[in-house]
Design an enzyme around this catalytic site. Structure first.
Site, mmCIF file in Angstrom:
data_model
loop_
_atom_site.group_PDB
_atom_site.id
_atom_site.type_symbol
_atom_site.label_atom_id
_atom_site.label_comp_id
_atom_site.label_asym_id
_atom_site.label_seq_id
_atom_site.Cartn_x
_atom_site.Cartn_y
_atom_site.Cartn_z
ATOM 1 C CD GLU A 118 2.091 -3.425 -0.508
ATOM 2 O OE1 GLU A 118 2.263 -4.586 -0.912
ATOM 3 O OE2 GLU A 118 1.132 -2.707 -0.818
ATOM 4 C CG HIS A 142 4.208 0.300 -4.508
ATOM 5 N ND1 HIS A 142 3.473 0.369 -5.663
ATOM 6 C CD2 HIS A 142 3.349 0.620 -3.509
ATOM 7 C CE1 HIS A 142 2.233 0.723 -5.368
ATOM 8 N NE2 HIS A 142 2.130 0.890 -4.068
ATOM 9 C CG HIS A 144 0.531 5.384 -5.075
ATOM 10 N ND1 HIS A 144 -0.077 5.669 -3.860
ATOM 11 C CD2 HIS A 144 0.803 4.056 -5.046
ATOM 12 C CE1 HIS A 144 -0.159 4.569 -3.133
ATOM 13 N NE2 HIS A 144 0.376 3.572 -3.817
ATOM 14 C CD GLU A 173 15.075 9.931 -25.334
ATOM 15 O OE1 GLU A 173 14.070 9.765 -26.056
ATOM 16 O OE2 GLU A 173 15.940 10.787 -25.564
ATOM 17 C CG HIS A 214 -2.314 0.269 -5.949
ATOM 18 N ND1 HIS A 214 -2.250 -0.816 -5.126
ATOM 19 C CD2 HIS A 214 -1.499 1.190 -5.374
ATOM 20 C CE1 HIS A 214 -1.461 -0.562 -4.099
ATOM 21 N NE2 HIS A 214 -0.984 0.656 -4.233
HETATM 22 O O1 2HA Z 1 2.563 1.729 1.460
HETATM 23 O O2 2HA Z 1 1.338 2.306 -1.305
HETATM 24 O O3 2HA Z 1 0.189 -0.033 -1.653
HETATM 25 C C1 2HA Z 1 1.371 2.266 1.016
HETATM 26 C C2 2HA Z 1 1.044 1.713 -0.308
HETATM 27 C C3 2HA Z 1 0.363 0.413 -0.364
HETATM 28 ZN ZN ZN Z 2 0.479 1.610 -3.147
#
Ligand code: 2HA
Ligand code: ZN
Length: 271
Positions: A118, A142, A144, A173, A214
């Protein structure tokens, strides 16, 4: 060669802070296998000795990032696990230096660890935040978060503004810690420039964006603050789920209650 963290204590503090957050991402259950990636602009912590480190490898970029020319980043490695970044950041990430044209980078420390796939999208976000939004953005994170991702499976939350408004309305908050709210991006293939371009569009208005089915991406000046934004949003989403389990669709704070926070905590800087 010894670790760059041994010769540069200021940089070590920054890298260990990234490792601390990588640990939180894992502990929260937001970083299965190699899920997520982090890049942090560490230019201000590089000393002369570091700047003269030889390139372990030079890699051409497919785009030019003018605002990042000569900048240095810590970047998590491709395929690397956050739980191992937490323990050994320099064995699971590397320091890169963009060249003066902003169209290639050298990996300079500690090992020849290829950055996250990424990276082009992270760099385009760092470049955008500096050159267009004029922010001193240092961090792109980033991850999840399970609860927030679940919400992106609910159709009504894909409408612009609906998810952000709901998350704000769960606790005061969230309105204060995430003043620009949350953007939402319809499903795109992970790692593509289409996803990066759509993200940049949302970063004009928000510091956190959700990617449908995602994960989420946050930008900021400080890795801890960036984590705190995602953590607070996750808290809001959990309250939503608990309240829903207790009965009806949660009511949330009223517009009046949310507006009541503005004189005290201010309006977000939306241009
Ligand atoms: O790096 O989360 O979106 C792995 C990820 C790709
Ligand atoms: Zn990801």
């Amino acid at each position: 060669m010894s670790s760059i963290l041994e010769s540069n204590k200021a940089l070590a503090v920054q890298v260990w802070q990234i490792a601390e957050v990588a640990g939180y991402l894992w502990e929260r259950g937001w970083a299965e296998r190699n899920g997520g990636n982090i890049s942090v602009n560490v230019s201000e912590f590089m000393d002369e000795l570091d700047k003269n480190r030889p390139a372990l490898r030079t890699v051409a970029l497919l785009a030019t990032f003018k605002a990042l020319a000569g900048h240095y980043f810590f970047v998590t490695g491709t395929g690397r696990r956050m739980r191992y970044v937490a323990k050994s950041p320099m064995e699971n990430g590397s320091i890169i230096r963009l060249n003066d044209a902003g169209d290639a980078y050298d990996i300079i420390a500690d090992n020849d660890i290829a950055p996250t796939s990424e990276l082009p999208s992270h760099l385009s976000m760092h470049n955008y935040m500096r050159s267009v939004r004029g922010c001193d953005t240092k961090v792109v994170c980033h991850t999840h978060p399970t609860d927030l991702i679940a919400l992106t499976h609910v159709k009504k939350f894909l409408q612009p503004g609906v998810l952000g408004r709901m998350l704000w309305s769960m606790i005061p908050e969230t309105r204060i810690i995430v003043p620009r709210g949350v953007g939402i991006i319809p499903y795109e293939i992970p790692g593509t420039m289409d996803l990066a371009t759509a993200t940049i569009k949302e970063l004009a208005k928000h510091d956190v964006v959700m990617w449908e089915k995602h994960g989420c991406l946050a930008v900021g000046e400080d890795i801890i603050e960036t984590f705190d934004m995602i953590d607070t949003l996750s808290k809001s989403s959990q309250i939503y789920f608990y309240a829903k389990q207790a009965g009806e669709e949660p009511e949330g704070m009223t517009n009046e209650q949310l507006d009541g926070l503005v004189p005290v905590f201010g309006l977000p800087e939306v241009d």
